[in-house]
Design a protein around this motif. Structure first.
Motif, PDB file in Angstrom:
ATOM      1  N   GLY A 200      21.418 112.967  55.358  1.00  0.00           N
ATOM      2  CA  GLY A 200      21.729 112.488  54.027  1.00  0.00           C
ATOM      3  C   GLY A 200      21.853 110.976  53.979  1.00  0.00           C
ATOM      4  O   GLY A 200      22.029 110.318  55.002  1.00  0.00           O
ATOM      5  N   SER A 201      21.749 110.440  52.778  1.00  0.00           N
ATOM      6  CA  SER A 201      21.835 108.994  52.580  1.00  0.00           C
ATOM      7  C   SER A 201      22.948 108.668  51.594  1.00  0.00           C
ATOM      8  O   SER A 201      23.522 109.559  50.971  1.00  0.00           O
ATOM      9  N   ALA A 202      23.247 107.390  51.466  1.00  0.00           N
ATOM     10  CA  ALA A 202      24.250 106.945  50.503  1.00  0.00           C
ATOM     11  C   ALA A 202      23.915 105.544  50.032  1.00  0.00           C
ATOM     12  O   ALA A 202      23.294 104.761  50.753  1.00  0.00           O
ATOM     13  N   VAL A 203      24.337 105.240  48.811  1.00  0.00           N
ATOM     14  CA  VAL A 203      24.181 103.896  48.257  1.00  0.00           C
ATOM     15  C   VAL A 203      25.525 103.187  48.380  1.00  0.00           C
ATOM     16  O   VAL A 203      26.549 103.706  47.948  1.00  0.00           O
ATOM     17  N   ILE A 204      25.510 102.010  48.987  1.00  0.00           N
ATOM     18  CA  ILE A 204      26.735 101.227  49.129  1.00  0.00           C
ATOM     19  C   ILE A 204      26.481  99.806  48.642  1.00  0.00           C
ATOM     20  O   ILE A 204      25.408  99.237  48.884  1.00  0.00           O
ATOM     21  N   ARG A 205      27.451  99.252  47.915  1.00  0.00           N
ATOM     22  CA  ARG A 205      27.355  97.867  47.466  1.00  0.00           C
ATOM     23  C   ARG A 205      28.350  97.019  48.237  1.00  0.00           C
ATOM     24  O   ARG A 205      29.535  97.377  48.344  1.00  0.00           O
ATOM     25  N   LEU A 206      27.871  95.923  48.764  1.00  0.00           N
ATOM     26  CA  LEU A 206      28.712  94.953  49.463  1.00  0.00           C
ATOM     27  C   LEU A 206      28.762  93.690  48.619  1.00  0.00           C
ATOM     28  O   LEU A 206      27.738  93.021  48.435  1.00  0.00           O
TER      29      LEU A 206
END
Length: 285
Positions: A200-206
């Protein structure tokens, strides 16, 4: 362009790949998005507006780029695979605000590309195998980016956002959180990609911090201590530091520092916060 005509439509992606006889290359970790709902989540997380300049890393055949071009003022799409360049010229040809850059993002001088004093928002569907080098290269290299919104392996995204005491908390967590605020925006299942990845994947904002959250005399030294502390997670912090000869820290000196901090001598690195590592760094030579 209507959604059904875009590359987020799996049929359009298949037609494009067949038209150019494109072959997926494992060495570049190529998995193309085929879900418009996920792409909109990425755009919302990145908070893209017409006032923004976006740098997209690894546009592939231009799936995410099409949406970015319609939302942003200008898009630089940095692609390493020369086999994708004629495809991108085709799929993005109608967007006048997109520039395709044939380069390796790890070698690309974004300051020069953007121009003096200009900033950008970075957006990417990153290859799993090179996620950490790219993220750390962008953060440590002081790239003029307000934020970095990326699709990565779910486990890696969770590690970036993890706190002390967690089994997945480690050197990557501390480094990312030293330079940025983290926000896990969405989980993305394998069926949203072509070909389907095994995980699975995920979207992350830094979001880049203007100032680090802790004060430390020498951040490079602090991160050397952090890496040594997590090299052997099952060992105590004292043993982790002592077992890294390049640090030159004796068991006695490490124990003295922990006592000054009011920590037990049996403490492990995975329980220390960024603030505590900063304090430890300043106490040790």
């Amino acid at each position: 362009m209507r959604d059904e005509e875009k590359l987020s439509n799996p049929q359009v992606t298949i037609q494009t790949i067949q038209k150019y006889g494109f072959k997926f290359q494992k060495r570049y970790g190529q998995n193309f998005l085929i879900d418009g709902h996920v792409i909109r989540k990425i755009l919302r997380a990145a908070d893209i507006t017409e006032a923004d300049t976006v740098v997209e890393i690894g546009p592939g055949i231009g799936t995410l780029t099409q949406y970015l071009a319609e939302a942003a003022g200008h898009v630089y799409a940095v692609e390493i695979d020369e086999n994708l360049l004629p495809i991108l010229a085709d799929t993005l040809g109608s967007y006048e605000n997109v520039e395709i850059i044939h380069n390796d993002i790890l070698k690309c001088d974004l300051k020069q590309l953007l121009g003096e004093g200009k900033t950008c928002k970075i957006v990417a569907n990153l290859p799993y195998y090179i996620t950490t080098p790219i993220i750390m290269g962008l953060l440590e290299g002081q790239v003029p980016a307000e934020s970095i919104t990326v699709m990565v392996q779910k486990e890696v995204a969770e590690r970036m956002a993890a706190g002390p005491g967690s089994k997945i908390y480690g050197a990557l967590s501390l480094a990312v959180q030293y330079y940025s605020d983290t926000y896990l925006a969405a989980n993305v299942p394998p069926n949203c990609f072509m070909p389907r990845p095994a995980v699975g994947s995920a979207v992350i904002r830094l979001t880049r911090r203007e100032e680090p959250p802790v004060s430390v005399r020498d951040d490079a030294w602090m991160f050397r201590l952090i890496r040594a502390s997590f090299n052997e997670r099952r060992k105590t912090l004292v043993n982790g530091l002592r077992n890294e000869p390049a640090l030159g820290i004796t068991k006695e000196r490490a124990e003295e520092a922990l006592q000054q901090m009011g920590l037990p001598l049996t403490v492990r690195g995975e329980t220390l916060s960024l603030q505590q590592f900063a304090e430890l760094s300043d106490l040790l030579p």
